[in-house]
Design a protein around this motif. Structure first.
Motif, PDB file in Angstrom:
ATOM      1  N   ALA A 145       6.522  10.049   8.888  1.00  0.00           N
ATOM      2  CA  ALA A 145       7.675  10.745   8.607  1.00  0.00           C
ATOM      3  C   ALA A 145       8.102  10.558   7.262  1.00  0.00           C
ATOM      4  N   ASP A 146       8.181   9.341   6.823  1.00  0.00           N
ATOM      5  CA  ASP A 146       8.566   8.582   5.658  1.00  0.00           C
ATOM      6  C   ASP A 146       7.923   9.175   4.267  1.00  0.00           C
ATOM      7  N   VAL A 147       6.316   9.256   4.591  1.00  0.00           N
ATOM      8  CA  VAL A 147       5.509   9.715   3.778  1.00  0.00           C
ATOM      9  C   VAL A 147       5.620  11.136   3.555  1.00  0.00           C
ATOM     10  N   GLU A 148       5.785  11.852   4.537  1.00  0.00           N
ATOM     11  CA  GLU A 148       6.210  13.489   4.315  1.00  0.00           C
ATOM     12  C   GLU A 148       7.335  13.765   3.491  1.00  0.00           C
ATOM     13  N   ILE A 166       6.394  13.253  -0.005  1.00  0.00           N
ATOM     14  CA  ILE A 166       5.443  14.259  -0.802  1.00  0.00           C
ATOM     15  C   ILE A 166       6.448  15.537  -0.918  1.00  0.00           C
ATOM     16  N   ALA A 167       7.471  15.546  -0.062  1.00  0.00           N
ATOM     17  CA  ALA A 167       8.582  16.787  -0.284  1.00  0.00           C
ATOM     18  C   ALA A 167       9.215  16.590  -1.596  1.00  0.00           C
ATOM     19  N   ALA A 168       9.552  15.137  -1.653  1.00  0.00           N
ATOM     20  CA  ALA A 168      10.359  14.888  -2.852  1.00  0.00           C
ATOM     21  C   ALA A 168       9.472  14.978  -4.323  1.00  0.00           C
ATOM     22  N   VAL A 169       8.279  14.867  -4.237  1.00  0.00           N
ATOM     23  CA  VAL A 169       7.485  15.166  -5.293  1.00  0.00           C
ATOM     24  C   VAL A 169       7.210  16.641  -5.509  1.00  0.00           C
ATOM     25  N   GLU A 170       7.025  17.043  -4.495  1.00  0.00           N
ATOM     26  CA  GLU A 170       6.818  18.962  -4.552  1.00  0.00           C
ATOM     27  C   GLU A 170       8.226  19.411  -4.988  1.00  0.00           C
ATOM     28  N   GLY A 171       9.284  18.906  -4.522  1.00  0.00           N
ATOM     29  CA  GLY A 171      10.879  19.507  -4.931  1.00  0.00           C
ATOM     30  C   GLY A 171      10.787  19.417  -6.419  1.00  0.00           C
ATOM     31  N   ALA A 172      10.631  17.920  -7.200  1.00  0.00           N
ATOM     32  CA  ALA A 172      10.608  17.896  -8.419  1.00  0.00           C
ATOM     33  C   ALA A 172       9.790  18.859  -9.378  1.00  0.00           C
ATOM     34  N   GLU A 180       0.718  -1.315   0.159  1.00  0.00           N
ATOM     35  CA  GLU A 180       0.096   0.063  -0.062  1.00  0.00           C
ATOM     36  C   GLU A 180       0.635   1.233  -0.016  1.00  0.00           C
ATOM     37  N   LEU A 181       1.722   1.391   0.575  1.00  0.00           N
ATOM     38  CA  LEU A 181       2.756   2.519   0.509  1.00  0.00           C
ATOM     39  C   LEU A 181       3.279   2.702  -0.733  1.00  0.00           C
ATOM     40  N   SER A 182       3.743   1.471  -1.301  1.00  0.00           N
ATOM     41  CA  SER A 182       4.354   1.620  -2.947  1.00  0.00           C
ATOM     42  C   SER A 182       3.256   2.217  -3.651  1.00  0.00           C
ATOM     43  N   GLY A 183       2.078   1.749  -3.446  1.00  0.00           N
ATOM     44  CA  GLY A 183       0.838   2.133  -4.267  1.00  0.00           C
ATOM     45  C   GLY A 183       0.367   3.785  -3.986  1.00  0.00           C
ATOM     46  N   LEU A 184       0.954   4.257  -2.863  1.00  0.00           N
ATOM     47  CA  LEU A 184       0.553   5.757  -2.440  1.00  0.00           C
ATOM     48  C   LEU A 184       1.660   6.508  -3.113  1.00  0.00           C
ATOM     49  N   SER A 185       2.947   5.721  -3.093  1.00  0.00           N
ATOM     50  CA  SER A 185       3.974   6.598  -3.845  1.00  0.00           C
ATOM     51  C   SER A 185       3.995   6.616  -5.457  1.00  0.00           C
ATOM     52  N   GLU A 186       3.296   5.804  -5.842  1.00  0.00           N
ATOM     53  CA  GLU A 186       2.932   5.679  -7.450  1.00  0.00           C
ATOM     54  C   GLU A 186       1.808   6.689  -7.611  1.00  0.00           C
ATOM     55  N   ALA A 187       0.862   6.814  -6.741  1.00  0.00           N
ATOM     56  CA  ALA A 187      -0.291   7.729  -7.137  1.00  0.00           C
ATOM     57  C   ALA A 187       0.441   9.296  -6.745  1.00  0.00           C
ATOM     58  N   LEU A 188       0.995   9.386  -5.761  1.00  0.00           N
ATOM     59  CA  LEU A 188       1.844  10.793  -5.694  1.00  0.00           C
ATOM     60  C   LEU A 188       2.864  11.128  -6.638  1.00  0.00           C
TER      61      LEU A 188
END
Length: 382
Positions: free
Chosen positions: A135-138, A141-147, A46-54
């Motif tokens: 904390a890891d999900v945050e 999200i910050a990585a996506v926003e930075g990109a 589910e974490l991998s799925g969340l990352s893919e969606a982000l």
């Protein structure tokens, strides 16, 4: 995107992602012995799925959609991106089945995956694990926003391996500088930059190189890379198509993103341009009829239709490779038409002459690319 996995030897949840140089792995959290193996794997999935969606919000931005009207694709993308602000709250307090076993499920992938992760953590009932995952999900999200802002440092570096439907002016400017240093390209284009943005800069430099060689050889700009293929085999279909689009007035950004979006649609099982598909079918039928019965293998080849010149699995990086090959093709044709010594009195060693021709090509292409820099629309960044 980030892949999550279970290190069974150490009983840990780990996260991994690719960069331009290789893959990175980090430890997210230890896993209590009380958490069953099935629940551990479910949390990682589910974490991998969340990352893919982000990261899909990065690769498929609302700005690249045709419309933002309600219930359109652009509107749905915008809604998903807006869910970034609610992700950690949904993880901490997910939707759970009610007394009748009914469960509220969201149509939005970002929102729903956050709830799924939260339900996995709720089942684990481990406050330390929950805090570490949040904390890891945050950080993700910050990585996506930075990109999105054109910063591909740190965890955002995984964007180097992704194909985005839009280009970043910051990244286009960085790629343009790399090509200014060496018009034939450099590894940094693949290792440090968003490939779609690098393609925009490479398309600009390809056109500059083709124009220089066209003036020298008399060959049409759109035919330069095809002529180069007679000198040395190279993937000429994509650079030729990009040159044709820019010759009819499209900017490098529109030419590149249009072809990339088309390939991304093909990868998702769509045929985005029915008229184009119909033309390809008619062309295949005509060729098959022309050579009917003469060569069965040729018939099979004619009836095989490529929906795109790009690799749909990695369209931006594939295009970047082909555009740089196109610039090299211009360099090959330039060498063929460069003036050579007429007699012994003008004798120059082959190595020195090759160096002089190479330098002349780079300098002429730099001058042309600089003169037409407006094509990149970077003036506001200077």
């Amino acid at each position: 995107m980030t892949r999550y996995a279970i290190d069974e030897t150490r009983s840990e949840l780990v996260a991994t992602w690719e960069t331009g140089y290789g893959s990175v792995a980090i430890r997210v959290a230890p896993l209590a012995a009380s958490i069953p193996p099935r629940q551990r794997l479910a949390l990682a999935a589910e974490l991998s799925g969340l990352s893919e969606a982000l990261w899909r919000c990065y690769t498929h931005p609302a700005s690249a959609a045709d419309s933002l009207e309600i219930n359109t694709e652009g509107w749905r993308r915008e809604q998903a991106r807006n869910e970034f602000a609610s992700v950690t709250a949904n993880i901490s307090k997910p939707n759970l089945p009610d007394g009748d076993g009914l469960l509220m499920v969201s149509y939005d992938p970002v929102e729903e995956y956050a709830h799924r992760v939260g339900r996995c953590l709720h089942a684990a009932a481990d406050a330390v694990l929950t805090a570490a995952v949040v904390a890891d999900v945050e950080a993700e999200i910050a990585a996506v926003e930075g990109a999105e802002l054109g910063d591909l440092s740190g965890r955002s570096a995984q964007a180097v391996q992704l194909t985005r439907q839009d280009a970043s002016p910051v990244q286009v400017a960085a790629a343009n500088q790399i090509l200014t240093d060496d018009p034939l390209g450099a590894d940094e284009l693949f290792l440090n930059l968003d490939p779609t943005s690098a393609c925009v800069a490479a398309a600009h430099w390809l056109l500059a190189a083709a124009e220089v060689v066209s003036e020298m050889s008399g060959t049409a700009v759109t035919e330069i890379v095809v002529e180069a293929d007679d000198i040395e085999a190279l993937p000429h279909a994509t650079p030729a198509a990009v040159l044709e689009l820019m010759e009819i007035g499209l900017s490098p950004t529109d030419a590149v993103t249009g072809m990339i979006r088309y390939a991304m649609a093909v990868a998702e099982g769509e045929a985005p341009d029915v008229d184009d598909l119909r033309d390809k079918l008619e062309e295949a039928d005509e060729k098959a009829e022309r050579y009917e019965g003469n060569d069965p293998e040729a018939d099979t080849e004619f009836m095989t239709i490529r929906l795109t010149t790009l690799d749909p699995r990695r369209p931006a990086r594939d295009m970047l490779e082909d555009l740089l090959a196109g610039i090299r093709g211009c360099w090959l044709v330039y060498q063929e038409y460069a003036e050579r010594p007429a007699g012994p009195e003008d004798d120059v060693s082959d190595d020195k002459l090759d160096d002089e021709i190479d330098t002349a090509f780079r300098n002429e292409v730099r001058a042309r690319a600089s003169a037409d820099r407006r094509r990149l629309n970077l003036e506001d960044r200077d």
